[in-house]
Write a protein that holds these residues in place. Structure first.
Motif, mmCIF file in Angstrom:
data_model
loop_
_atom_site.group_PDB
_atom_site.id
_atom_site.type_symbol
_atom_site.label_atom_id
_atom_site.label_comp_id
_atom_site.label_asym_id
_atom_site.label_seq_id
_atom_site.Cartn_x
_atom_site.Cartn_y
_atom_site.Cartn_z
ATOM 1 N N GLY A 143 0.849 -1.183 0.000
ATOM 2 C CA GLY A 143 0.000 0.000 0.000
ATOM 3 C C GLY A 143 0.883 1.231 0.000
ATOM 4 O O GLY A 143 1.883 1.294 -0.718
ATOM 5 N N GLU B 30 -1.773 -1.905 6.262
ATOM 6 C CA GLU B 30 -3.187 -2.033 6.610
ATOM 7 C C GLU B 30 -4.082 -1.570 5.471
ATOM 8 O O GLU B 30 -5.133 -2.154 5.205
ATOM 9 C CB GLU B 30 -3.464 -1.209 7.877
ATOM 10 N N ASP B 31 -3.657 -0.509 4.761
ATOM 11 C CA ASP B 31 -4.474 -0.001 3.662
ATOM 12 C C ASP B 31 -4.587 -1.020 2.539
ATOM 13 O O ASP B 31 -5.656 -1.189 1.942
ATOM 14 C CB ASP B 31 -3.929 1.325 3.146
ATOM 15 N N VAL C 225 -4.338 -4.363 2.851
ATOM 16 C CA VAL C 225 -5.183 -5.470 3.313
ATOM 17 C C VAL C 225 -6.656 -5.082 3.241
ATOM 18 O O VAL C 225 -7.503 -5.839 2.737
ATOM 19 C CB VAL C 225 -4.782 -5.883 4.747
ATOM 20 N N THR C 226 -6.982 -3.885 3.728
ATOM 21 C CA THR C 226 -8.377 -3.430 3.735
ATOM 22 C C THR C 226 -8.910 -3.260 2.316
ATOM 23 O O THR C 226 -10.027 -3.689 1.995
ATOM 24 C CB THR C 226 -8.490 -2.099 4.500
ATOM 25 N N ALA C 227 -8.120 -2.637 1.444
ATOM 26 C CA ALA C 227 -8.578 -2.384 0.074
ATOM 27 C C ALA C 227 -8.761 -3.683 -0.701
ATOM 28 O O ALA C 227 -9.739 -3.837 -1.442
ATOM 29 C CB ALA C 227 -7.593 -1.476 -0.645
ATOM 30 N N ARG D 82 -9.341 -6.703 0.553
ATOM 31 C CA ARG D 82 -10.534 -7.390 1.079
ATOM 32 C C ARG D 82 -11.806 -6.756 0.527
ATOM 33 O O ARG D 82 -12.771 -7.452 0.176
ATOM 34 C CB ARG D 82 -10.525 -7.346 2.607
ATOM 35 N N GLY D 83 -11.818 -5.427 0.429
ATOM 36 C CA GLY D 83 -12.979 -4.751 -0.138
ATOM 37 C C GLY D 83 -13.205 -5.121 -1.587
ATOM 38 O O GLY D 83 -14.353 -5.320 -2.020
ATOM 39 N N LYS D 84 -12.120 -5.223 -2.347
ATOM 40 C CA LYS D 84 -12.246 -5.606 -3.758
ATOM 41 C C LYS D 84 -12.809 -7.024 -3.887
ATOM 42 O O LYS D 84 -13.714 -7.279 -4.692
ATOM 43 C CB LYS D 84 -10.874 -5.524 -4.433
#
Length: 284
Positions: A187, A253-254, A256-258, A260-262
């Motif tokens: 990220g 973290e960004d 991982v979060t992005a 997972r969102g995708k």
């Protein structure tokens, strides 16, 4: 087994873009555990400080990944002088911002030349040696932008996404030969990505509402990104030592979060259109 024990000593790393950012961090981490680094850089003098810190264990090689002759010579000289390559890290790259219509063909081709064709060229040049060894790892530094995209990064994500998918295929092809592939998806890290080297396409006014937000966010984030490249390098070395290394390693973290969102968004689209998708078979 921990990093630095005998099983990890003596690896030879060929790292592109090794003079700054992730490339420099990966080089330093490899050197710190006793490995040898062949640093692919366009200006060999740019790693003088690292060479002074680790005398005799880091060798610069002039390497512009868009130059086929330099790529071939870099691999050839590495094999001749060091006997083998254990880890290839395709790290060279740069940021480019612009809406798809704003991005010229030259800008799009430039991104692909460095971040896809250059990486694939070196991968193909190194593979005969790794096949002969029946060992080795190819590390492809892509981005969370290789797994997802958003307004303003179409060219960048296209190059990184192409490398992701080619590398996914490669991983299945070389696994029976003892060769591993690791796709690294960072990220926002405190590198030069959002600095003066960031390329921006010519602005079309209609795209300001969707793309200017990203332009401003990137330029404002330079030097303030949350990710530490040294910790990213430590995570890479740790991943290489896992009994079953993953195909992908998201960093930050960004990321991982992005990602997972995708994945959730793709799943939601599949669920919402399942009836249509499954209605397309030929009737018996």
């Amino acid at each position: 087994m921990t990093i630095g024990q005998n099983a990890t000593q003596g690896r030879r790393w060929l790292i592109t873009g090794a003079n700054s950012g992730f490339g420099a961090a990966f080089a330093r981490a490899a050197l710190a555990v006793g490995d040898t680094v062949i640093a692919g850089v366009r200006r060999p003098e740019s790693i003088a400080a690292l060479m002074a810190e680790f005398p005799g264990r880091i060798t610069p090689v002039r390497l512009d990944v868009t130059d086929a002759e330099q790529c071939a010579q870099a691999v050839k000289s590495t094999i001749e002088e060091h006997g083998r390559i254990d880890v290839l890290v395709n790290n060279a790259g740069y940021g480019v911002v612009g809406a798809v219509e704003e991005t010229t063909e030259d800008e799009l081709r430039g991104a692909m030349e460095v971040m896809f064709f250059g990486a694939m060229r070196l991968t193909r040049l190194v593979l005969p040696h790794l096949r002969a060894q029946r060992s080795g790892t190819i590390v492809q530094v892509t981005s969370m932008g290789g797994m997802l995209s958003f307004p303003g990064v179409g060219a960048y994500s296209a190059a990184k996404g192409a490398l992701e998918l080619a590398s996914e295929a490669l991983a299945g092809e070389v696994a029976p030969l003892g060769i591993k592939v690791l796709i690294v998806e960072p990220g926002a890290f405190r590198t030069e990505f959002a600095g003066p080297a960031l390329q921006s396409a010519n602005v079309i006014e209609d795209y300001r509402p969707t793309v200017d937000v990203l332009r401003a966010a990137l330029s404002g984030s330079h030097g303030q990104q949350p990710g530490d490249p040294a910790k990213a390098a430590a995570a890479l070395l740790a991943a290489l030592e896992l009994p079953e290394p993953p195909l992908r390693l998201a960093l930050g973290e960004d990321a991982v979060t992005a990602i997972r969102g995708k994945l959730a968004a793709v799943g939601a689209d599949l669920d919402a259109t399942a009836e249509l998708s499954l209605s397309t078979a030929i009737d018996d």
